[in-house]
Every structure is written in structure tokens, then in C-alpha cells.
Design an enzyme around this catalytic site. Structure first.
Site, PDB file in Angstrom:
ATOM      1  NE  ARG A 216      -4.224  -1.460  -0.010  1.00  0.00           N
ATOM      2  CZ  ARG A 216      -4.343  -2.469  -0.864  1.00  0.00           C
ATOM      3  NH1 ARG A 216      -3.338  -2.757  -1.688  1.00  0.00           N
ATOM      4  NH2 ARG A 216      -5.453  -3.192  -0.900  1.00  0.00           N
ATOM      5  CD  GLU A 245      -2.439   3.602  -6.619  1.00  0.00           C
ATOM      6  OE1 GLU A 245      -3.145   2.780  -7.236  1.00  0.00           O
ATOM      7  OE2 GLU A 245      -1.573   3.274  -5.794  1.00  0.00           O
ATOM      8  CG  HIS A 263      -2.418  -0.356  -7.821  1.00  0.00           C
ATOM      9  ND1 HIS A 263      -3.104   0.339  -6.853  1.00  0.00           N
ATOM     10  CD2 HIS A 263      -2.411  -1.649  -7.403  1.00  0.00           C
ATOM     11  CE1 HIS A 263      -3.504  -0.495  -5.898  1.00  0.00           C
ATOM     12  NE2 HIS A 263      -3.099  -1.710  -6.217  1.00  0.00           N
TER      13      HIS A 263
END
Length: 327
Positions: A216, A245, A263
Site C-alpha cells: 500500500r 494514488e 498499480h
């Protein structure tokens, strides 16, 4: 907030879900929500439980795919692949030089992982088996299975006349950072892991270390990482996730010693298809009143005709809280 008219459930990954959205989902007749992901730190699960809404996730199909991406980032960063690729594409290559894009050889060095769950353990095995690296790791809970696996692998190496490898669980994150040549994050995001890697801890790492994050984004203080990359050109980072993000902190995109991808850790055909199947099955099972499956092996839900799937929701994280039966 928009009231749903034609569907009872919503499949979502990135948005934050709390009281307002779960109240709207309940008002629309919704009884289930499933993340298209294994992590659910974007979901206020207690708010769903208060309203009797099942919260699903998609574990068990991301392990090897995510670990492979972490390994790819490791070698792309250590061997300066992206820098070299850009060098070629911009026409700068004029001939071989002995000092051109010198990187790090990782064979027989030390890999450190923070978080020794399924993905962290899979990554560790890849690095230990493939590159004969010693392993140090930090996790609140010891991974005895991983430790035993590496010890037996070490015995095999010794039996065939190769140097053995070692594994050790560290007492602190700091110990891992100080010893490892590569550090890969595989921890959950919660109050204890937000900015786990900060300015002070970055300074503990070796000046030519490699830091990988496919967990994360907020596990790293990204602004501090940018400063560290700027001040330490031999330090490398490989990042699949970001603190804000999809945005990046100012300056990160300008750092040649950072490999950055959008990602994509779970972006293999098999995994993304499996995630979709599990997320949909979570919702469909709840609608039909089926129990939760909640077992580590979710393969029975994959690559099978719909008629042969278990009559259960693959993974409901709050099953007990909402009184949902579990197989």
C-alpha cells in the site's frame, strides 16, 4: 451519492466506503459489497456491519502474481533496466562501455521482507531459491512454514556442495532495514504501518539498497523517499503503489533511481479474471442466502463451470459480525 435503481450490490476497488455510502447502498436494497482486491483498508467494515451488509474481498488469486511483480521491480531497480531502456530509446547509446549502467548483483546477498504473509512468503521464496539470498524478515507473527522451507532448501544446497542460505525473523523493522540489501514491503495498511518507512528509517538502510513496495502506498512516507532518492543516487526504489494514488509526490517522477508502475501487481490475465469471479461470487452468494466459504483454498471457485461452483461466498470478512453462516 446516487441511489442505485437496477442493482443491489456494487463492485468497487479504489473508492473509500464509509457510513454515507453504505447507508445509500442499504437504502437501495443492497446487502453486499465486494472489493475487487484482497486489501480492504478503503472500507469502513464496522459501518457495513451495522447495516447488515456483507463485505467481500478476493484473496488467494493475487499471491504469485503480486510476488512476481515485486521481483520484477527488484531487478528492474537493481540492474537499472528502465534507465537503460530510456538511454536506448533516446538514441544515446554510442557503443559498449565497462561502466555503463552498473547495477547491483543480488546473488548471495540478503533480502528482507516486512510482512511474511502469503505474498511476502512467495516473494521471499523466489529470491531465496532463485538467487541464493539469505532472508531476514519482520512480522508480528513468525512464519514457521516459511522458515522450515528455507532451512530444508539450505540443506539441499549443502548436499549438492553449494553454500547454504539462512533465514531469521528479526525483532524490529529497524533490524531488517540495517541488514538487508533489498527490502520489500508486504504488510497491511493500518495505523501501525502508515509511514512505516519514514525519513529516519530510510537513513538506516544501506546506501545502495533497493526498496520495493507492492503493498500500500501509504506504508512509505513518499515525500521522504523522494528526498532520500535525491540525496542518495545509488539507492533504488521500485514502486507499484503511491501515497496519493493516482498522483505521485512532487519530484518522484524525476528520479531516475526509482522504477514506477501504475498499480499493476495483480495484472495477469489469470489473476484479474479470478478476482472478478470471486468478487461477483461474493455478491451473488449473499443475494441467494448462501453461507461464507472463508477457506484459504479458493481454487474451487476458479476455472470451473458456474454450475459446479460451491454454493457459498468465497470470502466475507465480516461474516461473523453480521451473523452470516460460515462453512
Amino acid at each position: 451519492v446516487r441511489r442505485c435503481k437496477t442493482v443491489e450490490e456494487v463492485l468497487q476497488e479504489a473508492d473509500d466506503w464509509g457510513a454515507e455510502l453504505f447507508e445509500a447502498l442499504k437504502a437501495a436494497g443492497g446487502t453486499a459489497y465486494s472489493n475487487y482486491a484482497v486489501g480492504y483498508n478503503n472500507v469502513k467494515v464496522p459501518e457495513a456491519s451495522k447495516r447488515g451488509i456483507a463485505v467481500g474481498n478476493t484473496p488467494g488469486v493475487l499471491t504469485e502474481t503480486t510476488a512476481e511483480l515485486a521481483a520484477a521491480l527488484t531487478f528492474a531497480a537493481a540492474r537499472r533496466i528502465v534507465e537503460a531502456d530510456t538511454f536506448m530509446r533516446t538514441g544515446q547509446y554510442k557503443g559498449w562501455l565497462p561502466t555503463l549502467f552498473i547495477g547491483q548483483l543480488l546473488q548471495h546477498k540478503t533480502v528482507g521482507i516486512i510482512g511474511a504473509g502469503r505474498i511476502g512468503a512467495a516473494y521471499a521464496r523466489m529470491m531465496v531459491e532463485g538467487h541464493k539470498m539469505d532472508l531476514v524478515y519482520f512480522d508480528p507473527y513468525p512464519n514457521k512454514k516459511l522458515e522450515e522451507y528455507i532451512r530444508k532448501y539450505s540443506e539441499l544446497l549443502r548436499h549438492v556442495g553449494e553454500p547454504p542460505v539462512a533465514v531469521r525473523r528479526c525483532k524490529t523493522v529497524e533490524e531488517v532495514l540495517q541488514e538487508a540489501d533489498v527490502v520489500s514491503l508486504h504488510c497491511n495498511l493500518d495505523a501501525t504501518t502508515k509511514h512505516l518507512i519514514n525519513k529516519e528509517r530510510l537513513q538506516l538502510m544501506k546506501p545502495d539498497a533497493v526498496l520495493i513496495n507492492a503493498a500500500r502506498g501509504s506504508c512509505i512516507d513518499e515525500a521522504a523517499l523522494v528526498q532520500h532518492l535525491q540525496a542518495n543516487p545509488n539507492f533504488r526504489a521500485g514502486l507499484d503503489v503511491f501515497e496519493d494514488e493516482p498522483a505521485m509526490k512532487p519530484g518522484l517522477a524525476d528520479q531516475p533511481n526509482a522504477v514506477i508502475v501504475p498499480h499493476i501487481a495483480s495484472a495477469s490475465t489469470w489473476t484479474r479474471s479470478g478476482m472478478a469471479t470471486l468478487a461477483a461470487a461474493n455478491v451473488a452468494a449473499r443475494v441467494q442466502g448462501f453461507p461464507a466459504y472463508n477457506k484459504p483454498d479458493i481454487i474451487p471457485f476458479l476455472d470451473q463451470p458456474i454450475s459446479s461452483l460451491p454454493q457459498a461466498a468465497p470470502s466475507i470478512v465480516n461474516a461473523q459480525d453480521i451473523g452470516m453462516n460460515v462453512l
